[in-house]
Structures are given as C-alpha cells and as structure tokens.
Design a protein around this motif. Structure first.
Motif, PDB file in Angstrom:
ATOM      1  N   THR A 205       2.140  -3.917   8.500  1.00  0.00           N
ATOM      2  CA  THR A 205       1.203  -2.960   8.994  1.00  0.00           C
ATOM      3  C   THR A 205      -0.075  -3.690   9.662  1.00  0.00           C
ATOM      4  OG1 THR A 205      -0.141  -4.955   7.660  1.00  0.00           O
ATOM      5  CG2 THR A 205       1.348  -3.379   5.906  1.00  0.00           C
TER       6      THR A 205
ATOM      7  N   LEU B 196      -3.092   1.744   4.176  1.00  0.00           N
ATOM      8  CA  LEU B 196      -1.643   0.245   4.475  1.00  0.00           C
ATOM      9  C   LEU B 196      -0.757   0.137   3.641  1.00  0.00           C
ATOM     10  CD1 LEU B 196      -1.950   0.033   7.651  1.00  0.00           C
ATOM     11  CD2 LEU B 196      -0.146   1.446   8.271  1.00  0.00           C
ATOM     12  N   VAL B 197      -1.722  -1.055   2.964  1.00  0.00           N
ATOM     13  CA  VAL B 197      -1.262  -1.559   0.867  1.00  0.00           C
ATOM     14  C   VAL B 197      -0.263  -0.844   0.579  1.00  0.00           C
ATOM     15  CG1 VAL B 197      -2.183  -3.105   0.287  1.00  0.00           C
ATOM     16  CG2 VAL B 197      -2.957  -3.462   2.413  1.00  0.00           C
TER      17      VAL B 197
ATOM     18  N   ALA C  47       2.859   0.088   1.904  1.00  0.00           N
ATOM     19  CA  ALA C  47       3.602  -0.817   2.580  1.00  0.00           C
ATOM     20  C   ALA C  47       4.429  -0.738   0.960  1.00  0.00           C
ATOM     21  CB  ALA C  47       3.213  -1.958   2.710  1.00  0.00           C
TER      22      ALA C  47
ATOM     23  N   THR D  85       4.966  -8.633   5.533  1.00  0.00           N
ATOM     24  CA  THR D  85       4.289  -7.645   5.255  1.00  0.00           C
ATOM     25  C   THR D  85       3.151  -7.414   6.688  1.00  0.00           C
ATOM     26  OG1 THR D  85       4.585  -7.441   2.775  1.00  0.00           O
ATOM     27  CG2 THR D  85       2.466  -6.895   3.843  1.00  0.00           C
TER      28      THR D  85
ATOM     29  N   LEU E 137       5.348   4.030   8.485  1.00  0.00           N
ATOM     30  CA  LEU E 137       3.590   3.975   7.784  1.00  0.00           C
ATOM     31  C   LEU E 137       2.882   5.024   8.563  1.00  0.00           C
ATOM     32  CD1 LEU E 137       3.210   0.881   6.601  1.00  0.00           C
ATOM     33  CD2 LEU E 137       2.894   2.610   5.386  1.00  0.00           C
TER      34      LEU E 137
ATOM     35  N   CYS F 137       8.123   0.915  10.269  1.00  0.00           N
ATOM     36  CA  CYS F 137       6.435   0.633  10.417  1.00  0.00           C
ATOM     37  C   CYS F 137       6.065   2.838  11.122  1.00  0.00           C
ATOM     38  CB  CYS F 137       6.570   0.124  12.355  1.00  0.00           C
ATOM     39  SG  CYS F 137       5.146   0.219  13.126  1.00  0.00           S
TER      40      CYS F 137
END
Length: 320
Positions: A104, A256-257, A260, A100, A194, A191
C-alpha cells in the motif's frame, strides 16, 4: 478555532469512528454462517466435545458478555488467540503487516508521483488533445474495479507473457540482493493494480483544482510581474491546488486498505488482506476481528493525520 481545540476535536472524532468500526466488525463476524468449532475440529466429534471447545473459546457466553469482554481485552492490547494456529492474533498479524505496508505504501507513493505531473499536464493544456486524453483515461480508470484490473494483469503479464510472478511475495531460498530483487519483482503486479485503480481520481481532482487556482488573482498578479508561466504553475498555483488533494490522499488510504484485501487475494500476496480472506473461510473469529481492527485503526489514523495537516496548511479549516 484554536489549534489545540481543533486537534482534540479530531482526536475525539477518530476515537468514536474507531469504536464504531470495532463494534460493527464484532457483530458482523458473528453473523457469518457456520460453526467455528467445526472449522477447528472434526465434524464427527461428539456434542460434549463441541460444547467444551465452545467454552474454551468463550463462544458459549451471551453475545453482550462477549462484546464487553472483547472491548476490555482490546483496550489492554490483546486481540485474542487464533482458533486454528493457537497463537496470539498479534503475532499472526505482525507476520503479515510488513507486506501490506510495503504494497500500500509503494502504491500510494507511485500514485502521487505519477498523479502530480499528469494533473499539471492536463490542467496547463486544458481543452487541448492532451487534456482530452487524460480526462477520457481518467473516466475509464474510475470505472474499473480492483478485481477486474488484477485478473487482467495476472492473465496478460503473468500467465501469457510470463513477465512477472503470478503469486506470492518472494521466491524462497534467496538471500541478499537477490531477495530484494525478488520482492520487487513480485510486488509489480499487485502494486500496479492498486495504482491503476486510484490514479484517475487523483489526477482528475488535481486537474480541476489547479485550473481553478490558475484563474485566481494571485496568479494573474504573478504573470503581470513577469513571472514565467512555469513558475506560476509550480510555485504559486500548485501549492494551493494540492490542499484539496491532501484530503483525497487520506481517503485513498482507505481505498488502498480495502483494495489490498482483494489484490492480496488475487495474487496470493501474504499480507493482512490475504489473512482476512483465509480467516473468513476458516471462521477464525479472532484473526478476522484483529485484522479488521488493525485496518480500521490504520484508516482512522491516516484520516486523522490528513485532517491535522490540512488544518495546519489552511487555517480557514480550523476556523470552520
């Protein structure tokens, strides 16, 4: 406000935020439908066995007792034992956390590296065709959701074009440089998902603040002294325009968290977000709680550091 007082104030606010997140997570997890014991044992087990397992897991105690017991263990660094794996939750999560962080962290760095030149390009060509294209792309980008981006990329670049892997984090059986290349290859689609989901907000924010900075008196003074426009933009205006985007970076870490969790689920990426998805289906309360606590701590810490950096860069924030 003195720097020490500012830091203590932000630390206290971070601790209160973290406690609130832990509390909400604890009670929300226990509102999930289903019996966690049935997820571990056979549905045909006797009531006596079921009650004994509830007692072993500590789920037979009143909710308030469970809550304060959980807080006590959490302060000691104990996140509990996984129902299904019979391993400490810390061990389970530490196996997933590096993936992770890789995902991120890479997405955040790429967003900043791409966002700064795009924001500068748009601001220095305000109301031109380049600026119009960037603004339209930014509005479209802000309207997209992580699942829609992920599924689109998975279908087009993964299934149809077969350019990138459609799941996992690394191909098994590889060592050395081949292992690193495989990790990078598997990382591209998650990636990119995101980055596409958050790049627009960063670019548009930087564009707006940079246009404002370029109209300030200190930029006019620099131009009057014969300073080249390129130097005015990159040395004078951009330095001040980046201050508001510092706060945005802290907010984007929270995005992002959350992103994810969805991204890792779509691509079967073995990170903490994927662990949350699996724990929900298996009603593994300790893993679910531990993952949320870990992610909440990451977001709170990131925002705390952002506040501190912003306060150091701009003393007016501390004064406010």
């Amino acid at each position: 406000m003195h720097l020490t007082g500012y830091v203590l104030q932000r630390l206290l606010r971070g601790l209160v935020t973290f406690w609130f997140a832990v509390t909400v997570t604890f009670f929300l997890v226990r509102l999930l439908p289903g019996d966690p014991v049935l997820a571990v044992a056979s549905p045909s087990m006797t009531e006596e066995i079921r009650l004994r397992m509830l007692q072993e897991f500590g789920l037979d105690r009143p909710l308030a007792v469970q809550y304060f017991s959980y807080l006590r263990e959490l302060v000691q660094g104990n996140l509990g034992i996984s129902f299904l794996r019979s391993q400490p939750v810390t061990t389970v999560l530490m196996e997933r956390l590096p993936w992770t962080l890789l995902l991120t962290g890479t997405a955040l760095v790429l967003t900043v590296l791409l966002g700064i030149p795009l924001g500068v390009l748009s601001a220095t060509r305000a109301r031109g065709w380049v600026d119009q294209v960037v603004q339209v792309a930014g509005v479209v980008g802000q309207s997209l959701f992580v699942p829609s981006i992920g599924i689109f990329l998975l279908y087009t670049l993964g299934l149809m074009a077969s350019i990138f892997p459609i799941g996992g984090a690394v191909k098994s059986g590889l060592t050395g440089i081949n292992w690193f290349l495989s990790v990078a290859h598997h990382l591209v689609l998650p990636c990119l998902t995101l980055v596409m989901a958050q790049l627009a907000a960063y670019v548009l924010t930087l564009r707006s603040t940079l246009i404002e900075a370029l109209g300030e008196e200190y930029c006019d003074l620099a131009r009057a002294k014969g300073t080249p426009e390129r130097k005015v933009v990159w040395k004078h205006a951009l330095r001040n325009a980046l201050l508001p985007t510092t706060t945005l970076i802290g907010l984007q870490i929270g995005f992002l968290v959350g992103g994810a969790v969805l991204t890792e689920t779509i691509y079967a990426y073995p990170g903490v977000g994927r662990a949350i998805f699996e724990a929900v289906g298996q009603l593994d309360f300790p893993v679910l709680q531990g993952a949320f606590v870990l992610l909440a701590a990451t977001v709170v810490l990131a925002n705390l550091l952002t506040d501190l950096v912003y306060g150091l860069l701009d003393p007016r924030v501390r004064a406010g």
